[in-house]
Motif scaffolding. Sequence first.
Motif, short mmCIF file in Angstrom:
data_model
loop_
_atom_site.label_atom_id
_atom_site.label_comp_id
_atom_site.label_asym_id
_atom_site.label_seq_id
_atom_site.Cartn_x
_atom_site.Cartn_y
_atom_site.Cartn_z
N PHE A 84 2.78 -8.33 -7.38
CA PHE A 84 2.31 -7.24 -6.53
C PHE A 84 2.91 -7.36 -5.14
CE2 PHE A 84 -1.30 -7.67 -9.58
CZ PHE A 84 -1.16 -6.42 -10.17
N GLY A 85 3.24 -6.21 -4.59
CA GLY A 85 3.74 -6.17 -3.23
C GLY A 85 2.61 -6.00 -2.24
N PRO A 86 2.93 -5.89 -0.94
CA PRO A 86 1.88 -5.72 0.07
C PRO A 86 1.17 -4.38 -0.03
CG PRO A 86 4.07 -5.50 1.04
CD PRO A 86 4.28 -5.97 -0.36
N GLY A 87 1.82 -3.39 -0.60
CA GLY A 87 1.17 -2.10 -0.79
C GLY A 87 0.07 -2.20 -1.84
N LYS A 92 14.47 -12.44 -1.03
CA LYS A 92 15.06 -11.12 -0.87
C LYS A 92 14.40 -10.12 -1.81
CE LYS A 92 19.47 -8.66 -1.23
NZ LYS A 92 20.90 -8.77 -1.63
N LEU A 93 13.96 -9.00 -1.27
CA LEU A 93 13.39 -7.93 -2.07
C LEU A 93 14.53 -7.15 -2.73
CD1 LEU A 93 10.96 -6.17 -2.95
CD2 LEU A 93 11.30 -4.83 -0.86
N VAL A 94 14.52 -7.11 -4.08
CA VAL A 94 15.62 -6.44 -4.78
C VAL A 94 15.14 -5.19 -5.52
CG1 VAL A 94 16.97 -8.55 -5.04
CG2 VAL A 94 15.30 -7.94 -6.81
N TRP A 95 13.81 -5.02 -5.67
CA TRP A 95 13.32 -3.83 -6.39
C TRP A 95 11.85 -3.64 -6.08
CZ3 TRP A 95 9.63 -3.02 -10.27
CH2 TRP A 95 9.72 -1.82 -10.98
N GLU A 96 11.41 -2.39 -5.93
CA GLU A 96 10.01 -2.10 -5.67
C GLU A 96 9.69 -0.71 -6.19
OE1 GLU A 96 6.70 -2.48 -2.07
OE2 GLU A 96 8.84 -2.24 -1.59
N VAL A 97 8.47 -0.57 -6.74
CA VAL A 97 8.05 0.71 -7.25
C VAL A 97 6.55 0.87 -6.97
CG1 VAL A 97 7.44 -0.08 -9.57
CG2 VAL A 97 8.20 2.28 -9.24
N SER A 98 6.10 2.10 -6.77
CA SER A 98 4.69 2.39 -6.58
C SER A 98 4.10 2.92 -7.88
CB SER A 98 4.50 3.42 -5.46
OG SER A 98 3.13 3.79 -5.37
N ALA A 157 -0.69 -0.48 -4.44
CA ALA A 157 -0.34 -0.22 -5.83
C ALA A 157 1.15 -0.42 -6.07
CB ALA A 157 -0.75 1.20 -6.22
N SER A 158 1.77 -1.33 -5.32
CA SER A 158 3.21 -1.53 -5.45
C SER A 158 3.50 -2.78 -6.27
CB SER A 158 3.86 -1.66 -4.07
OG SER A 158 3.44 -2.85 -3.43
N LEU A 159 4.63 -2.74 -6.96
CA LEU A 159 5.11 -3.86 -7.75
C LEU A 159 6.51 -4.20 -7.25
CD1 LEU A 159 3.94 -5.47 -10.20
CD2 LEU A 159 5.46 -4.11 -11.64
N GLN A 160 6.81 -5.48 -7.10
CA GLN A 160 8.08 -5.91 -6.53
C GLN A 160 8.78 -6.91 -7.44
OE1 GLN A 160 7.34 -7.64 -2.70
NE2 GLN A 160 7.22 -5.66 -1.65
N ILE A 161 10.10 -6.93 -7.31
CA ILE A 161 10.93 -8.00 -7.86
C ILE A 161 11.71 -8.60 -6.71
CG2 ILE A 161 12.80 -8.61 -9.44
CD1 ILE A 161 11.97 -6.36 -11.25
N ARG A 162 11.65 -9.90 -6.59
CA ARG A 162 12.35 -10.61 -5.52
C ARG A 162 13.30 -11.64 -6.12
NH1 ARG A 162 10.45 -10.27 -0.29
NH2 ARG A 162 8.62 -8.93 -0.01
N GLU A 163 14.41 -11.83 -5.46
CA GLU A 163 15.34 -12.92 -5.78
C GLU A 163 15.33 -13.87 -4.59
OE1 GLU A 163 19.87 -13.72 -7.47
OE2 GLU A 163 19.30 -11.74 -6.74
N GLY A 164 14.62 -15.00 -4.78
CA GLY A 164 14.37 -15.86 -3.63
C GLY A 164 13.42 -15.15 -2.69
#
Length: 605
Positions: A517-520, A531-537, A522-529
Amino acid sequence: MFKKTPSLTILLTEARDALFRFPFALLCGFVCTGLSIYLVHWAPSVKGYHLSLLMRILYGATLGLPLFFALEVFKERLQPTAQKSLRFLPALGILFLIGFISSYVDSSPKIFLFRYFQFSFGLHLLVAFAPYVGPGRTHGFWQYNKTLFLRFLAAVFYSFTLYCGLTMALWAIDFLLGIKIPGRTFADLWFLVIFIFNTWFFLVGVPKDFEVLDRTSDYPRGLKIFTQYILIPLVTLYVMILYAYMGKILVTWQWPQGITGYLVCGVSILGILNLLLVYPTQEGPGNQWIKIYSRTFYIALFPLIVLLVFAVWHRVSDYGITERRYFLIMLSAWVTWMAAYFTFSRGKNIKLIPISLCMLAFATSFGFWGAYGVSRRNQVGRLKNVLEREGVWVQGKVHKATGEVPFRARKEASSILDYLGDMHGMGVVQPWFSVDVGTMTASQIMAEMRMSYVSRWERKAEEDKKQFSYYLSVKQKQITRVAGYEFFYPLDLYRGSNSRVGGDEFQAKRREFWVGFGPGPASLQIREGNKLVWEVSLGSQIARIKKFKSENPARYDIPEEWKTAEQENAGLKAKVVMDHVTGVEMSTGTRVNYLKGNLFFKLKK
């Protein structure tokens, strides 16, 4: 002088004698070995009923080891004329095992496992007193169990050494000679050693002359040191800790925690068994303190029993009776009886310890008074009361809720349904419904009653907020499009106090990623290390699902695009397909607390 080492002839003779003395116990060992090896090698090809049947036979065969052993030593202690009249005992043992294997019910497999552990516990206790069922002979009873205990330790030591030695030999053949040894061979070897060698070695050392045990007075020095200088101080320390905790409760006036009952029972049973180990030494010179300690220990149990009763009563009054709490109640009653008996009785027959526990294990395994009947009726009654209080259960039938049901009631109903489905099957509440609920989940039954399901991790502090929990899997099997993606990853995410708590790490093309989960809200994140590489609500999808479920609470035919969130950027293309989502409506928006589903993604660079 060194003791003469037994010759091979003597060892073979003893092994043969053990075979003729305990044929059915050893047969069970061979059955356990054969079935275990078969299941290791061919379980994937055995499915459904046949796999279940083989597993039940395996469970039954493991019970046969102590059962047939106990029946044989019981018969040996009788007079020759009585032994002849009891030749049918093995047949009774076989009927008992057949009855146990046949007691399996598809809708409640856990009850079968619970009952298996009860029977295993009870049968091992039966072994402890089978030759000494009658009155008296307390000294021989203790010596007999001491011999079995030491022989068991020796069997475990020899079996472990043999297995390790053979395992190293197989590894050496594989590593040094290049002869490939399949991994399953090590499992086969383990079953051969534990079920055949270990059992046979143990049975060879079982005493035959019980009259000699009545006259034996030796007490192992190692056992004396272990019990008097390790176990007794440890038990005393545990009792002092529990007394300190009891003092804390009186000062702070807080209810004892749920684990308190198990701790008190555990310490009580450990102390009773410890005193059983030192029983023969208390009359010896210089050991009068053991008799004083024994009486003091049982007296000291009474305040702890009061603490135990309050802890059990508090849990039962809040959550009702389940199998585990039922067993805790029975153990509490047993500990109370043992403390009273050894404090006030003049006889103090130590054989009552295993006999009473054995009877308790078997008596609570069946019947309307047993653990499963009492727990089922109690929880069904609690569910009925909750639904009746909210106007959902009327005259023996469940009706759909007409208004907003409070959070507490929904959570309690959800919890009870989870328990019933897990232990007894939903068929126990089938008479309340006009539709088939036998294969439904707790969430689906709650939806059938037009109430939203509340999962166990949804906190009480959020009662004033609007909770939601949606199972999004459709009734019919549905195909998910995977074209354009390289990888698949199953999601099972829970949001903690930190936004990254509950995230998962995975690898793709030797690169390390994190999804969570991201800080939002209802957000979902993918991170590499870092670094944020993908996010969706997920907000728009959840809003659409929420509107659909509010209008159609019992429907599950949700289009896949409604539960799918897809996003693509220069480095990564990914989509999430949700199967279960739980969260809460806040003033700042929809917050997702739990997400289960599938992640499809493709790395573009």
